[in-house]
Structures are given as C-alpha cells and as structure tokens.
Design a protein around this motif. Sequence first.
Motif, PDB file in Angstrom:
ATOM      1  N   MET A 198      10.568   8.699   9.586  1.00  0.00           N
ATOM      2  CA  MET A 198       9.860   8.023   8.506  1.00  0.00           C
ATOM      3  C   MET A 198       9.178   9.034   7.587  1.00  0.00           C
ATOM      4  SD  MET A 198      10.668   4.981   9.121  1.00  0.00           S
ATOM      5  CE  MET A 198       9.667   4.142   7.897  1.00  0.00           C
ATOM      6  N   GLY A 199       8.806  10.185   8.147  1.00  0.00           N
ATOM      7  CA  GLY A 199       8.246  11.254   7.324  1.00  0.00           C
ATOM      8  C   GLY A 199       9.274  11.801   6.352  1.00  0.00           C
ATOM      9  N   VAL A 200      10.512  11.977   6.823  1.00  0.00           N
ATOM     10  CA  VAL A 200      11.577  12.420   5.927  1.00  0.00           C
ATOM     11  C   VAL A 200      11.844  11.348   4.877  1.00  0.00           C
ATOM     12  CG1 VAL A 200      13.953  13.251   5.789  1.00  0.00           C
ATOM     13  CG2 VAL A 200      12.589  13.742   7.814  1.00  0.00           C
ATOM     14  N   GLY A 201      11.809  10.076   5.290  1.00  0.00           N
ATOM     15  CA  GLY A 201      12.005   8.985   4.342  1.00  0.00           C
ATOM     16  C   GLY A 201      10.960   8.982   3.246  1.00  0.00           C
ATOM     17  N   THR A 202       9.697   9.210   3.611  1.00  0.00           N
ATOM     18  CA  THR A 202       8.627   9.273   2.613  1.00  0.00           C
ATOM     19  C   THR A 202       8.836  10.447   1.664  1.00  0.00           C
ATOM     20  OG1 THR A 202       7.056   8.273   4.166  1.00  0.00           O
ATOM     21  CG2 THR A 202       6.129   9.456   2.282  1.00  0.00           C
ATOM     22  N   ALA A 203       9.293  11.578   2.210  1.00  0.00           N
ATOM     23  CA  ALA A 203       9.578  12.738   1.364  1.00  0.00           C
ATOM     24  C   ALA A 203      10.695  12.426   0.375  1.00  0.00           C
ATOM     25  CB  ALA A 203       9.961  13.939   2.230  1.00  0.00           C
ATOM     26  N   VAL A 204      11.747  11.767   0.840  1.00  0.00           N
ATOM     27  CA  VAL A 204      12.849  11.386  -0.048  1.00  0.00           C
ATOM     28  C   VAL A 204      12.357  10.427  -1.120  1.00  0.00           C
ATOM     29  CG1 VAL A 204      15.037  10.118  -0.163  1.00  0.00           C
ATOM     30  CG2 VAL A 204      14.656  11.793   1.649  1.00  0.00           C
ATOM     31  N   MET A 205      11.565   9.437  -0.729  1.00  0.00           N
ATOM     32  CA  MET A 205      11.035   8.483  -1.697  1.00  0.00           C
ATOM     33  C   MET A 205      10.190   9.192  -2.758  1.00  0.00           C
ATOM     34  SD  MET A 205       8.682   5.079  -1.035  1.00  0.00           S
ATOM     35  CE  MET A 205       9.895   4.350   0.047  1.00  0.00           C
ATOM     36  N   THR A 206       9.388  10.160  -2.317  1.00  0.00           N
ATOM     37  CA  THR A 206       8.541  10.913  -3.247  1.00  0.00           C
ATOM     38  C   THR A 206       9.380  11.733  -4.224  1.00  0.00           C
ATOM     39  OG1 THR A 206       6.742  11.072  -1.636  1.00  0.00           O
ATOM     40  CG2 THR A 206       6.786  12.713  -3.404  1.00  0.00           C
ATOM     41  N   LEU A 207      10.338  12.479  -3.707  1.00  0.00           N
ATOM     42  CA  LEU A 207      11.135  13.353  -4.571  1.00  0.00           C
ATOM     43  C   LEU A 207      12.051  12.555  -5.488  1.00  0.00           C
ATOM     44  CD1 LEU A 207      11.941  16.147  -1.964  1.00  0.00           C
ATOM     45  CD2 LEU A 207      10.391  16.311  -3.929  1.00  0.00           C
ATOM     46  N   VAL A 208      12.598  11.453  -4.998  1.00  0.00           N
ATOM     47  CA  VAL A 208      13.399  10.592  -5.874  1.00  0.00           C
ATOM     48  C   VAL A 208      12.515  10.012  -6.976  1.00  0.00           C
ATOM     49  CG1 VAL A 208      14.671   8.406  -6.010  1.00  0.00           C
ATOM     50  CG2 VAL A 208      15.169  10.029  -4.184  1.00  0.00           C
ATOM     51  N   GLY A 209      11.312   9.557  -6.609  1.00  0.00           N
ATOM     52  CA  GLY A 209      10.390   9.023  -7.615  1.00  0.00           C
ATOM     53  C   GLY A 209      10.024  10.060  -8.662  1.00  0.00           C
ATOM     54  N   THR A 210       9.774  11.284  -8.214  1.00  0.00           N
ATOM     55  CA  THR A 210       9.446  12.356  -9.154  1.00  0.00           C
ATOM     56  C   THR A 210      10.605  12.630 -10.104  1.00  0.00           C
ATOM     57  OG1 THR A 210       7.993  13.383  -7.507  1.00  0.00           O
ATOM     58  CG2 THR A 210       8.694  14.755  -9.347  1.00  0.00           C
ATOM     59  N   ARG A 211      11.828  12.688  -9.572  1.00  0.00           N
ATOM     60  CA  ARG A 211      13.011  12.928 -10.410  1.00  0.00           C
ATOM     61  C   ARG A 211      13.260  11.769 -11.374  1.00  0.00           C
ATOM     62  NH1 ARG A 211      13.020  17.417  -7.507  1.00  0.00           N
ATOM     63  NH2 ARG A 211      11.257  17.678  -8.933  1.00  0.00           N
ATOM     64  N   ALA A 245       0.835  -1.211   0.000  1.00  0.00           N
ATOM     65  CA  ALA A 245       0.000   0.000   0.000  1.00  0.00           C
ATOM     66  C   ALA A 245       0.865   1.255   0.000  1.00  0.00           C
ATOM     67  CB  ALA A 245      -0.923  -0.014   1.215  1.00  0.00           C
ATOM     68  N   THR A 246       1.916   1.242   0.807  1.00  0.00           N
ATOM     69  CA  THR A 246       2.816   2.396   0.874  1.00  0.00           C
ATOM     70  C   THR A 246       3.519   2.634  -0.454  1.00  0.00           C
ATOM     71  OG1 THR A 246       3.190   1.955   3.224  1.00  0.00           O
ATOM     72  CG2 THR A 246       4.782   3.374   2.118  1.00  0.00           C
ATOM     73  N   TYR A 247       3.782   1.561  -1.191  1.00  0.00           N
ATOM     74  CA  TYR A 247       4.535   1.708  -2.435  1.00  0.00           C
ATOM     75  C   TYR A 247       3.709   2.336  -3.557  1.00  0.00           C
ATOM     76  CZ  TYR A 247       8.757   0.915  -5.082  1.00  0.00           C
ATOM     77  OH  TYR A 247       9.918   1.113  -5.770  1.00  0.00           O
ATOM     78  N   VAL A 248       2.407   2.483  -3.344  1.00  0.00           N
ATOM     79  CA  VAL A 248       1.595   3.256  -4.283  1.00  0.00           C
ATOM     80  C   VAL A 248       2.175   4.657  -4.410  1.00  0.00           C
ATOM     81  CG1 VAL A 248      -0.696   4.279  -4.649  1.00  0.00           C
ATOM     82  CG2 VAL A 248      -0.501   1.904  -3.890  1.00  0.00           C
ATOM     83  N   ASN A 249       2.795   5.152  -3.330  1.00  0.00           N
ATOM     84  CA  ASN A 249       3.428   6.468  -3.338  1.00  0.00           C
ATOM     85  C   ASN A 249       4.454   6.595  -4.466  1.00  0.00           C
ATOM     86  OD1 ASN A 249       4.236   9.058  -1.640  1.00  0.00           O
ATOM     87  ND2 ASN A 249       6.130   8.021  -2.176  1.00  0.00           N
ATOM     88  N   THR A 250       5.277   5.560  -4.676  1.00  0.00           N
ATOM     89  CA  THR A 250       6.304   5.610  -5.718  1.00  0.00           C
ATOM     90  C   THR A 250       5.676   5.656  -7.104  1.00  0.00           C
ATOM     91  OG1 THR A 250       7.946   4.491  -4.345  1.00  0.00           O
ATOM     92  CG2 THR A 250       8.246   4.348  -6.723  1.00  0.00           C
ATOM     93  N   PHE A 251       4.620   4.870  -7.331  1.00  0.00           N
ATOM     94  CA  PHE A 251       3.930   4.897  -8.627  1.00  0.00           C
ATOM     95  C   PHE A 251       3.336   6.280  -8.881  1.00  0.00           C
ATOM     96  CE2 PHE A 251       4.466   0.428  -8.330  1.00  0.00           C
ATOM     97  CZ  PHE A 251       4.312  -0.091  -9.607  1.00  0.00           C
ATOM     98  N   VAL A 252       2.679   6.842  -7.873  1.00  0.00           N
ATOM     99  CA  VAL A 252       2.087   8.174  -8.025  1.00  0.00           C
ATOM    100  C   VAL A 252       3.175   9.202  -8.319  1.00  0.00           C
ATOM    101  CG1 VAL A 252       0.867  10.029  -6.818  1.00  0.00           C
ATOM    102  CG2 VAL A 252       0.066   7.673  -6.608  1.00  0.00           C
ATOM    103  N   ALA A 253       4.292   9.129  -7.593  1.00  0.00           N
ATOM    104  CA  ALA A 253       5.375  10.106  -7.767  1.00  0.00           C
ATOM    105  C   ALA A 253       5.981  10.024  -9.162  1.00  0.00           C
ATOM    106  CB  ALA A 253       6.448   9.896  -6.705  1.00  0.00           C
ATOM    107  N   GLN A 254       6.253   8.810  -9.638  1.00  0.00           N
ATOM    108  CA  GLN A 254       6.888   8.672 -10.950  1.00  0.00           C
ATOM    109  C   GLN A 254       5.924   9.045 -12.074  1.00  0.00           C
ATOM    110  OE1 GLN A 254       9.319   5.262 -11.774  1.00  0.00           O
ATOM    111  NE2 GLN A 254      10.212   5.214  -9.728  1.00  0.00           N
TER     112      GLN A 254
END
Length: 482
Positions: free
Chosen positions: A297-310, A75-84
């Motif tokens: 973990m909030g910073v980790g989610t932010a990093v995952m989001t921004l890396v996915g977007t990039r 469920a959390t990994y949906v974040n990476t799909f949305v970001a990319q």
Amino acid sequence: MGDPSLNTQDSLVRPGSLRELANVAVPLVLSCGSLSIMHVVDRIFLTWWSTDAVAAALPAGMIQWTAMSIAMGKATYVNTFVAQYEGAGQKQRVSESVWQGLYMALIWGGILLLGIPFAGTFFHWIGHVEAVQKLEVDYFSILCLASGPALVSTVLSCFYTGRSKTMVVMWVNLASVSVNIVLDYWLIFGAGPIPEMGIKGAAIATVLANVCTVIFYAVIIFVNHEAKEYGLFNNCRWNQDLFKRLIRYGFPNGMLYFVDVVGFTLFIVLVGRIGKTELAATTIAFNLNSLAFIPMMGVGTAVMTLVGTRIGERRPQLAVTTTWKAYAVSAAYMLLFAVIYVGLPELLLRPYEPKVVTDEFLEVKKMVIVLLRFAALFSFFDAMAVIFGSAIRGAGDTRFCLYYSLVTGWGIMVIPTFFIWMYSDEKLFYSWAACTSYIGVLGLGYLIRFQAGHWKKMRVIEDHFADPISEDKEHPAQKALT
C-alpha cells in the motif's frame, strides 16, 4: 527546518526514474511495513491471551474499519489533490485542500461515535459464539473512539505524501507504532499499576497511538518552515467549491474502500459462522499476509502521488513509466513472500504458539498452512490491483474503480461464499478459492483499464492552474541535471 541540500538533491532526481520512485516509495513501504508489524504483534499478543480474543479481533476490527472506510477513502484522496496542485505549482491550493480534508475528518469522526450504542445488537445479529460476541463488542466500541484521530492524522499525512515528502510520514508512523506496541503489551497483560485488560487493552492502545500520531504531525507542522511557505495557517477558510470537488472525487474513492471492506468483512463473518477454529485460522492467515500486502500500500500511495504530480504537470507518459517500474518491483517483492508462505509456514507460525500448545491451536495451525498457499497464489494479483488501481485513481479515475470492485467483489467473492457456506461440505477451502478468484480478476481489470489510457486526460484540479508541458520538452529538474 529542512536541509536545503537535501531539497536540492531531491529536485535533481530525474522525473520518471527508478530513483524518484524509490525516494517516494521506500519511506512509505517502511511506514506501512511498521503498521503491518504492529498488527501482527497485536494478534500475537491476543493469541497468547486467548483463542477467543484473536478470533474476535479480526471481525470486530474489520467492521469498525468498514464504518470508517468511506471517510478514510475521502481523507486519503486529499493526497491526489495535494499532488496535482503541487505539480501545477499552486501552494495555496495545497493548503486549502488539506483544510477541507480536516473539516471532513472532524465531521465524520463525530458521526462514527454514534455506532457505539448499537454494537451489542449488531454483533448478536452476526451470530458468532457468545464468548466471542462479548469480546467483539468491547473491541469495536473502544476502536470507534480512534476514528476521529485516525482520519485527522491521515489528512495531515497527505500534506507530506502528496508533495513526495514521505520521510516525515515514515518517522511519524514508526514513532506511533512503537507507542502502540509498548501500550499493547502493558494494557493486554498488565504492568505495575496497570491491570490486565485483554482485548480491551489492545483497543485502548490503538486509540492512544492514533492520538499520539495527530500530536506528532501537529508538532512537526508547527516547527517546520513549510507551514509558512504554503500559508497553511492563512488558508484555513471553508472553500465550498474545493470541498465539493473533494467529495466528488473522494466519495467514489471512499465508497471503493467501503465496498472492498464490506466484501471482506462479509467474507470473514461467513467464515466465522463455519466455526471458531476456521475464524481463528483465517484471522492468522490474513494477519500474516498483511506482512506483504500492507507495505504494498506504501508503493501504491507513491504511485498515486507521482501520477498525480505528473497529471498536474500534464506529462502523463512519465506516469506510465513510473507505474510499470513500480509494478516490476512489487511483483518481485510479492513473489518473494509467496515463496516464504509455501516454503516456511512453520517458521511464520512459531511466534503465534502459546506457551502451552493445545490441540485447538494445532488444528488452527494446520488450517493456516493450507490458507497461506492461497495467499501465495493471489499475492501476484494483489500487486497488480494495488499498483494499477493506484495509478488510475491518482489521475481521478475513481468511479471505474468503485463500480468494477463492487461488481467483481460481490459477484465473485461475497455471493459465492454465501452459497458455499450454505451448501458446501468444504466450506473453508472453497471460500478461500472464491476470494483468490476475486483478487485475480480485480488485478487484471485494473491492468486493462490502465492500458486503455482514459486516465491520462483526467484531472481533479482546475484546468487553468497548469500549463501543459510537452513530453518532448525537458522539465526544469531535468535541465538542472544536464
């Protein structure tokens, strides 16, 4: 409706800047921080109720989390799909990703209810003292009812975190945490017509708070223009290809959650076999450490989001810049908590003191002060594991994280702790030494993997959805700035 001026301001933030990281991370840190406060308050209330209750809460809660962890990781990994997909400008795919995550959450939420009838047998097998066993069964059985709402709310939160709209997530979490804390007190100690329920009341409060979180997200999505902009209600169909890719990349992430939680759960179980006092001390020490770790973990989610977007934009070097900035901030943050753990343990433990201080509590307190020194030691490596692990997973490097965590967790923490429990005279001290060693090796391994750079060529979305952007070219947001 969103404020157009705010959206314009966000679009002018330079990609890769500390301000961009702060815009995404700070609301998530506050959000996760509120969750850590909720857990601490819950344990404080249970400490006031009884030592048995607080001793039962951590193993029962971790075992329930273990059962849910694979689904939660997906469920959390949906974040990476949305970001990319957001980075690639594919709004329809953003909505479709959210819906595939919701289908997965509903399926797993139903499956997890099947564990309730086996709770008594399972906790009897674990072998904690009988009084604690009964409380563990009650707590676990009720928490299982929260699995479905927790998974659904996680997927809905990814619709916002994956697009860097983290303020929404912050306000929803703050509201649900407030609900949880109020219900926690009322249901544990009783209020008016509500009878005293003890540990059962704590579990019921968690269930109701998770249901409220789903309702909050549903209301926001219905009234916000973004649902129409992204075609959220027009792209609800089952997409077999997208669902398979979510499983392909999300399953290793879910297994990573599972491996980590199983390792720490077995660690807690073995510590619980040492004795009730040792288990209570470990529970409180981990609970206090959550004040530092969960906001991370909030910073980790932010990093995952921004890396996915990039990665969606095909500008991985900006992701490198963001990750190192995130680590510098996180290391300083964890250093502050390390100083507090070592220098002010009495102050941290004061809220846990019951109205009548017993010899039993004084023994627990003495142990916690020692355990907090271990927490101070591994906090630096915790930051390393969260930040660099989140960065490579944001690109799609989930299999390495799974395998590495499995080997190090069992090889350095779980198996050594078993032999320590069997043969050592200093069981608690050496068990925590094994845990600290594991976190140190985990953090260093993720750093080495990040530096190797394999993740820069990875993607979870289809290649044809993104046009490469040269690292030398200015992004539209940067052009707007100039």
